[in-house]
Design a protein around this motif. Sequence first.
Motif, short mmCIF file in Angstrom:
data_model
loop_
_atom_site.label_atom_id
_atom_site.label_comp_id
_atom_site.label_asym_id
_atom_site.label_seq_id
_atom_site.Cartn_x
_atom_site.Cartn_y
_atom_site.Cartn_z
N MET A 1 0.84 -1.23 0.05
CA MET A 1 0.02 0.04 0.03
C MET A 1 1.04 1.24 -0.11
O MET A 1 1.84 1.46 0.73
N LYS A 2 0.43 2.10 -0.92
CA LYS A 2 1.18 3.38 -1.10
C LYS A 2 0.60 4.61 -0.79
O LYS A 2 -0.62 4.61 -1.28
N ILE A 3 0.82 5.58 0.32
CA ILE A 3 0.16 6.72 0.58
C ILE A 3 1.01 7.97 0.34
O ILE A 3 2.39 7.71 0.62
N ILE A 4 0.47 9.00 -0.27
CA ILE A 4 1.07 10.28 -0.43
C ILE A 4 0.81 11.48 0.41
O ILE A 4 -0.62 11.50 0.53
N ALA A 5 1.62 11.92 1.08
CA ALA A 5 1.18 13.00 2.02
C ALA A 5 1.69 14.29 1.10
O ALA A 5 2.88 14.28 0.98
N VAL A 6 0.91 15.32 1.38
CA VAL A 6 1.17 16.27 0.39
C VAL A 6 1.28 17.80 1.02
O VAL A 6 0.27 17.75 1.82
N GLY A 32 2.59 -0.20 5.31
CA GLY A 32 2.60 0.68 4.26
C GLY A 32 3.81 1.49 4.08
O GLY A 32 4.58 1.75 4.70
N ASP A 33 3.76 2.08 2.84
CA ASP A 33 4.71 3.03 2.18
C ASP A 33 4.32 4.26 2.15
O ASP A 33 3.44 4.62 1.45
N VAL A 34 4.89 5.42 3.14
CA VAL A 34 4.48 6.54 3.22
C VAL A 34 5.31 7.64 2.47
O VAL A 34 6.51 7.64 2.84
N GLU A 35 5.13 8.59 1.59
CA GLU A 35 5.98 9.44 0.99
C GLU A 35 5.55 10.70 0.81
O GLU A 35 4.33 11.01 0.83
N ALA A 36 6.32 11.60 1.40
CA ALA A 36 6.05 13.13 1.47
C ALA A 36 6.39 13.77 0.00
O ALA A 36 7.11 13.32 -0.69
N ALA A 37 5.41 14.51 -0.41
CA ALA A 37 5.48 15.10 -1.85
C ALA A 37 5.03 16.75 -1.94
O ALA A 37 4.26 17.03 -0.77
N ASP A 38 5.39 17.41 -2.78
CA ASP A 38 5.02 18.85 -2.87
C ASP A 38 3.75 18.89 -4.07
O ASP A 38 3.72 17.75 -4.50
N ILE A 39 3.07 20.14 -4.11
CA ILE A 39 1.97 19.85 -4.82
C ILE A 39 2.59 19.86 -6.32
O ILE A 39 1.54 19.18 -7.24
N SER A 40 3.77 20.24 -6.66
CA SER A 40 3.96 19.88 -8.19
C SER A 40 4.10 18.33 -8.69
O SER A 40 3.72 18.19 -9.45
N SER A 41 4.88 17.62 -7.62
CA SER A 41 5.13 16.51 -8.06
C SER A 41 4.06 15.25 -7.48
O SER A 41 4.07 14.16 -7.95
N ARG A 43 0.76 15.18 -8.13
CA ARG A 43 -0.27 14.47 -9.16
C ARG A 43 0.59 13.31 -9.85
O ARG A 43 -0.14 12.54 -10.15
N GLY A 44 1.94 13.49 -10.26
CA GLY A 44 2.56 12.20 -10.97
C GLY A 44 2.50 11.15 -9.92
O GLY A 44 2.44 10.19 -10.21
N ALA A 45 3.15 11.48 -8.56
CA ALA A 45 3.31 10.29 -7.64
C ALA A 45 1.92 9.64 -7.37
O ALA A 45 1.94 8.51 -7.14
N ALA A 46 0.60 10.38 -7.21
CA ALA A 46 -0.42 9.74 -6.96
C ALA A 46 -0.87 8.80 -7.85
O ALA A 46 -1.67 8.11 -7.45
N ALA A 47 -0.44 8.78 -8.99
CA ALA A 47 -0.98 7.94 -10.22
C ALA A 47 -0.47 6.54 -9.70
O ALA A 47 -1.44 5.35 -9.91
#
Lengths: 91, 503
Positions: A1-6, A32-41, A43-47
């Motif tokens: 499971m992958k979760i993105i924190a934006v 689960g694997d949790v990743e921090a991301a900024d608003i620019s990236s 959208r790509g990471a969410a896919a």
Amino acid sequence: MKIIAVCGMGIGTSVLLKMNIDQALDNLGLEGDVEAADISSARGAAASADLVMTSAELVEQLGDIDTPVIVVDNFVDQAEVQEKLQQGLEL
Amino acid sequence: MDWLVVVLDFIGKQILNVPAYLVGIIVAIGLIALKKSAGQVIGGALKATLGFLILNAGAGVVVAALDPLGGLVLAVTGAEGVVPTNEVITAMAADQFGAASAYILAIGFVLMLVIARFTPLSYVFLTGHHMVFMAMMLAVLLSIGFGDQNLWLTVLVGAFLLAVMMVVMPAFAHPWTKRVTGNDTVAIGHFGTVGYIAAGAVGQAVGKHSKSTEDIKFPKGLSFLRDSMVATALSMVLIYLVFAIWGLIALGPDAYQYMPGSEDGGAFIMNALMQGLMFGVGVSIILYGVRTFLGELIPAFQGIAKKVVPGAKAALDVPIVFPYGQNAVLIGFISSFVGGLVMLLVLALWLGPAFGLALILPGMVPHFFTGGGAGVYGNATGGRRGAMLGGFVNGLLITILPAILYQVMASVGLSGSTFGDADFGWFGSLIGLSVQVDSTAVGAVLAIAIGVVLLVLAILWQVRVVDKGWVPGEEHQKFVDEQRAAAKEAEKAAVAAAKKTQA
């Protein structure tokens, strides 16, 4: 499971959120694997992710994405993060 | 015992002198303390190290993109002098003083954990590159002050001073940091701290009823600027184009040499545009690197905090506060740059001729990072006015302080560049002057005394002020909250009215 924190820049608050999601997954006994991301990236990471967690003001900028998005009001509130995570994963 | 020296020297120079490895080691220790599996320890440490190297790669791109701009500004404004660059001065000193600085770094880090453990100053400074710069500055100043034969005196005094600086500066800034972040989870660990405190204090003085920079409503058509990648690249392209066109008007074809590879005016302008875009690329890489290694470092740090120094706070690099005021970063950067130009003028017209101080030219990188930070601190206590004047004061400080430090460093034979951030300036000047007395013993006692005084002041500050819960800018926060509540009410009323007309 992958979760993105934006968050806006993907440095400060999203790392805090990531830590709290990690903790919440631990409490729920989930892996689960949790990743921090900024608003620019984000959208790509969410896919490739199962769930996106962010603040109300940033939801609009994320635009239309297929991944479910959960809004967290207070990133440092462990109880709220866990509750929202459970809702998002439909536990 | 030669082999021991060789091993220590290798660890000092090849491992502990490389911030990326240092970060990886810290992450590994933290993950081990958290009893993670071997795979997670290796993965986390490696990812933190890679993140730090990505950050360095991004810094390289930023510096390369800024370089032609520096030459061009110099050419069109006619200003000559020193651009303070931490990396350059560190590289210049590394040959002669690298070993001493590595020992100072390794022992200073352990000493910091001890101080954090046994005094109320429980901060753990994790900004690797600033540790390296501070260790190098102390190695240079103390080696020359004490003489080459007193290496161990240099190392021990240097390690003590480094450890003191790493715990006292986050403590002094902490009330303002709490106002910025709105909570008590992280501290600032960056040697531009005097600038941030000054910005916070100035903001409080001037901006009680100034609206927050973050409530600036960009028109709908401009909302794309909230994306930091877009905003950074666009603003830098504009700055580049302004100076490129100015260069063409002022210098004609002579301007071409400042943009490598420009044969005519068209190529010159397009190269300037490309450099502006590359700046945006560099900043994006830096942010990606910061994200990668902070994502590993902060959780791992909690491992250390819980086991080795219970209740400690991570003191982190200045971009950690940028998300709390993205508009304030831009405003602070620009007004810091203006402050740097104003102080440059003062140096050129008065302080230079009167005291022989060098002309300190504004470097874009220190103005962006410390000016941006000052903008965020100024905004937190004094809104738009606070961000503007806070950035301006920071700009004055990071121009006058390096000018004084340059004087001290040049007097011991190191010239060409100097350290750029505010704390290097005042601390380096103090230490440099005190160890230049004739007697080594007196110099060592003076240097240690400065460290002890700072430590005592910081402990008093921590116990009497920080732990008592004082947070500056109360009145401004109230004002901002009222403003936001009012805006929300107005929005609700507007929605209700719209519904009524529809019905």
